[in-house]
Design a protein around this motif. Structure first.
Motif, mmCIF file in Angstrom:
data_model
loop_
_atom_site.group_PDB
_atom_site.id
_atom_site.type_symbol
_atom_site.label_atom_id
_atom_site.label_comp_id
_atom_site.label_asym_id
_atom_site.label_seq_id
_atom_site.Cartn_x
_atom_site.Cartn_y
_atom_site.Cartn_z
ATOM 1 N N UNK A 368 0.002 10.856 -4.696
ATOM 2 C CA UNK A 368 -1.241 9.266 -4.784
ATOM 3 C C UNK A 368 -0.482 8.464 -5.182
ATOM 4 N N UNK A 369 0.112 7.223 -5.361
ATOM 5 C CA UNK A 369 0.386 5.815 -6.326
ATOM 6 C C UNK A 369 -0.777 5.389 -6.354
ATOM 7 N N UNK A 370 -1.408 3.839 -7.165
ATOM 8 C CA UNK A 370 -1.683 2.997 -7.435
ATOM 9 C C UNK A 370 -2.789 2.407 -6.464
ATOM 10 N N UNK A 371 -1.075 2.233 -5.196
ATOM 11 C CA UNK A 371 -1.528 1.614 -3.944
ATOM 12 C C UNK A 371 -2.649 2.416 -2.929
ATOM 13 N N UNK A 372 -2.294 3.332 -2.745
ATOM 14 C CA UNK A 372 -3.340 4.456 -2.162
ATOM 15 C C UNK A 372 -5.002 4.562 -3.012
ATOM 16 N N UNK A 373 -4.614 4.051 -4.461
ATOM 17 C CA UNK A 373 -5.697 4.331 -5.032
ATOM 18 C C UNK A 373 -6.231 3.064 -4.882
ATOM 19 N N UNK A 374 -6.046 2.231 -4.772
ATOM 20 C CA UNK A 374 -6.340 0.274 -4.320
ATOM 21 C C UNK A 374 -6.820 0.335 -3.373
ATOM 22 N N UNK A 375 -6.278 1.431 -1.933
ATOM 23 C CA UNK A 375 -7.027 1.668 -0.927
ATOM 24 C C UNK A 375 -8.207 1.976 -0.597
ATOM 25 N N UNK A 376 -8.294 2.872 -1.844
ATOM 26 C CA UNK A 376 -9.648 3.765 -1.385
ATOM 27 C C UNK A 376 -10.940 2.792 -2.287
ATOM 28 N N UNK A 377 -10.467 2.288 -3.395
ATOM 29 C CA UNK A 377 -11.179 1.733 -4.061
ATOM 30 C C UNK A 377 -11.405 0.590 -2.675
ATOM 31 N N UNK A 378 -10.768 0.049 -1.933
ATOM 32 C CA UNK A 378 -11.615 -1.636 -1.109
ATOM 33 C C UNK A 378 -12.046 -0.611 0.008
ATOM 34 N N UNK A 379 -12.176 0.870 0.299
ATOM 35 C CA UNK A 379 -12.579 1.538 1.305
ATOM 36 C C UNK A 379 -13.842 1.822 0.794
ATOM 37 N N UNK A 380 -14.411 1.768 -0.020
ATOM 38 C CA UNK A 380 -15.557 2.602 -0.645
ATOM 39 C C UNK A 380 -16.150 1.320 -1.411
ATOM 40 N N UNK A 381 -15.672 0.181 -2.292
ATOM 41 C CA UNK A 381 -16.051 -1.052 -2.187
ATOM 42 C C UNK A 381 -16.484 -1.767 -1.279
ATOM 43 N N UNK A 382 -15.947 -1.810 -0.375
ATOM 44 C CA UNK A 382 -16.783 -2.516 0.747
ATOM 45 C C UNK A 382 -17.776 -1.708 1.256
ATOM 46 N N UNK A 383 -17.764 -0.812 1.464
ATOM 47 C CA UNK A 383 -18.968 -0.030 2.362
ATOM 48 C C UNK A 383 -20.236 -0.044 0.882
ATOM 49 N N UNK A 384 -19.783 -0.180 -0.216
ATOM 50 C CA UNK A 384 -21.049 -0.421 -1.340
ATOM 51 C C UNK A 384 -20.938 0.568 -1.721
ATOM 52 N N UNK A 385 -20.470 1.106 -2.045
ATOM 53 C CA UNK A 385 -19.526 2.535 -2.448
ATOM 54 C C UNK A 385 -19.272 2.323 -4.146
ATOM 55 N N UNK A 386 -19.906 1.519 -4.657
ATOM 56 C CA UNK A 386 -19.067 1.137 -6.258
ATOM 57 C C UNK A 386 -19.350 2.228 -6.822
ATOM 58 N N UNK A 387 -20.369 2.902 -6.966
ATOM 59 C CA UNK A 387 -20.121 3.648 -8.013
ATOM 60 C C UNK A 387 -19.012 5.157 -7.720
ATOM 61 N N UNK A 388 -18.727 5.589 -6.643
ATOM 62 C CA UNK A 388 -18.290 6.314 -6.587
ATOM 63 C C UNK A 388 -16.464 5.855 -6.187
ATOM 64 N N UNK A 389 -16.808 4.314 -6.717
ATOM 65 C CA UNK A 389 -15.225 3.569 -6.049
ATOM 66 C C UNK A 389 -14.807 3.730 -8.223
#
Length: 516
Positions: A368-389
């Motif tokens: 996993x590189x930083x782009x994968x983490x950025x994508x995962x933060x985007x997935x969780x953030x868009x759905x409202x899971x900010x704490x998990x992001x």
């Protein structure tokens, strides 16, 4: 036992029997340089070359220039520069052909710095470089981005009068393009007296790789009009298709695809992935899929292209289905595949699937590189899971980049979390200080919350740092020519006609509104 031995003997390929018979012949009293070069020609792999090498030493031909040149060449072909260098260093006399062989070997296989060192050693020994030497050493400089060394070698070529030689000129075009000196690359290109297809391909590729999309398209059209140049080949089309994709030049893309079909050119992996990306960027998803189905040697790049195509247009289910087919075909997915899939999940709101894919990356030995983490933060953030992001960011094995915090800031904007947005923006003002969009997002959030003083403070910071938001532009393709227009743009050669047309349209719209 006899039967078993007989069966084993029958399994020995005839070519192997013939090879060892030839080796025995060379060990006899009638051996000469031709025998050894003949054997070396048949060799496949380092071990085979070493066997013949031992016969060469036994036969006393280790200083024969004809034999040793072939020996060095075969070691280079076998990707064994260590043995090639030992043979080279053991020679009392070396001609330019031998020097070129060893320089070429290092240029192709590395380390590239050795190619430059050998070139310098050759010059000190009094051997003059020829039209084949410069392309090899310039290739080494280009791959390793050694701009200063390459410029010095360019000077040597000028002094020797070979700078306008076709081989040397083509190498210089490619060298400067790889070093991101596109203007110098074009200058050399223009000075080549009689350009060939390689010249055009190198310059088109140089423009495309360095982001000069419009220049690449213009040069490609100029090449088609050139009466001397041969017709475009596979390398030409592979070089120009990414430019068509970036510019969404659908008309030229259609022409290229038609040309490929008309000339019965095989759509290999390189051409196929280029066509798929071009059609994807132009919104022609069905045609992209047809191209994918027609590629016979589908490698990971082709699969990446079609999965990205589906993902960018919101067809997440199709992208995931293609991933399943990829696994069924026994192809090992890479980081780009997972990046495309995570992006597709983000746009489609498939949170659980995104979590699953992110967790499965380790199963396929994909880091996993930083782009994968950025994508995962985007997935969780868009759905409202900010704490998990935020938790994902804190567990990252590497320092979070601007992309990660940018995704978090965007999610905070969607869900109006000002406190977390302030933390993300504070990091971004350090990691990405010249990006006006980061400041504007935070300022607008303050305005939505009626925190006018905070909004004014952020906008004042923008002015103090003299950061400007990039001006948006529109583009259109007319008569196979790509045109771009920005706000209050004065650069276009037909600006007067364009603004006259816009004024007429404004008057027409005003008249229509008055009649309503």
């Amino acid at each position: 036992m006899h039967g078993f031995g007989r069966q084993a003997e029958l399994r020995i390929p005839y070519t192997s029997i013939r090879f060892f018979a030839d080796v025995r012949m060379c060990a006899g009293p009638y051996r000469d340089s031709y025998n050894y070069t003949h054997l070396l020609q048949k060799c496949k792999g380092t071990k085979c070359v070493q066997k013949v090498h031992s016969q060469i030493i036994t036969g006393g031909y280790e200083q024969n220039p004809f034999v040793t040149s072939k020996l060095v060449g075969k070691y280079c072909e076998s990707s064994n520069m260590g043995y090639a260098r030992k043979v080279f260093d053991s020679l009392f006399e070396r001609d330019i052909f031998l020097w070129n062989l060893i320089i070429q070997g290092y240029a192709n296989l590395g380390p590239r710095t050795e190619a430059v060192s050998i070139y310098s050693e050759m010059r000190l020994s009094g051997i003059c470089a020829n039209r084949y030497t410069y392309p090899f050493v310039l290739k080494a400089c280009g791959v390793s981005r050694e701009r200063k060394n390459g410029q010095v070698i360019h000077g040597h070529a000028v002094k020797s009068g070979l700078d306008t030689d076709l081989f040397v000129g083509n190498a210089l075009v490619a060298f400067y393009a790889k070093c991101q000196e596109v203007d110098l690359s074009r200058k050399v290109f223009d000075e080549i007296p009689k350009r060939d297809l390689v010249s055009w391909n190198s310059m088109i590729s140089g423009y495309t790789v360095n982001g000069y999309v419009d220049a690449a398209l213009t040069l490609f059209r100029a090449m088609l009009r050139d009466q001397v140049t041969s017709a475009p080949d596979n390398a030409t089309l592979v070089a120009i298709l990414p430019a068509c994709a970036q510019a969404a030049a659908i008309q030229l893309g259609f022409w290229i695809h038609s040309y490929i079909i008309k000339t019965s050119m095989e759509i290999n992996a390189a051409l196929g992935s280029g066509l798929i990306s071009m059609y994807a960027n132009c919104g022609r998803v069905n045609i992209a899929r047809d191209v994918f189905d027609g590629v016979s040697d589908k490698n990971i790049v082709v699969w990446n292209a079609i999965i990205r195509c589906y993902g960018m247009h919101g067809y997440a289910d199709e992208a995931l289905q293609m991933f399943s087919q990829l696994i069924e075909n026994g192809i090992q997915p890479d980081g780009v595949i997972f990046l495309c899939l995570l992006s597709a999940c983000s746009h489609a709101g498939l949170v659980e699937k995104g979590r699953e894919l992110f967790a499965r990356m380790g199963d396929y030995a994909v880091d996993k590189n930083e782009e994968h983490y950025a994508c995962m933060v985007d997935i969780l953030g868009r759905a409202g899971y900010l704490d998990e992001a935020v938790a994902i960011i804190r567990t990252m094995p590497v320092k979070p980049s601007k992309n990660v915090y940018g995704a978090l800031l965007g999610a905070c904007r969607i869900h109006n979390n000002i406190e977390l947005a302030e933390e993300a923006a504070e990091r971004l003002f350090v990691l990405d200080p010249d990006n006006a969009g980061r400041y504007i997002i935070l300022a607008k959030m303050y305005e939505d919350a009626e925190r006018w003083e905070d909004s004014a403070r952020v906008r004042k910071l923008l002015r103090e740092r003299k950061i400007k938001k990039p001006i948006g532009c529109s583009s259109i393709e007319v008569d196979c020519a790509h045109h771009s227009f920005g706000v209050e743009d004065e650069s276009h050669p037909y600006k007067e006609q364009i603004y006259d047309a816009l004024e007429r349209l404004d008057r027409i719209m005003e008249d229509e509104l008055m009649q309503m």
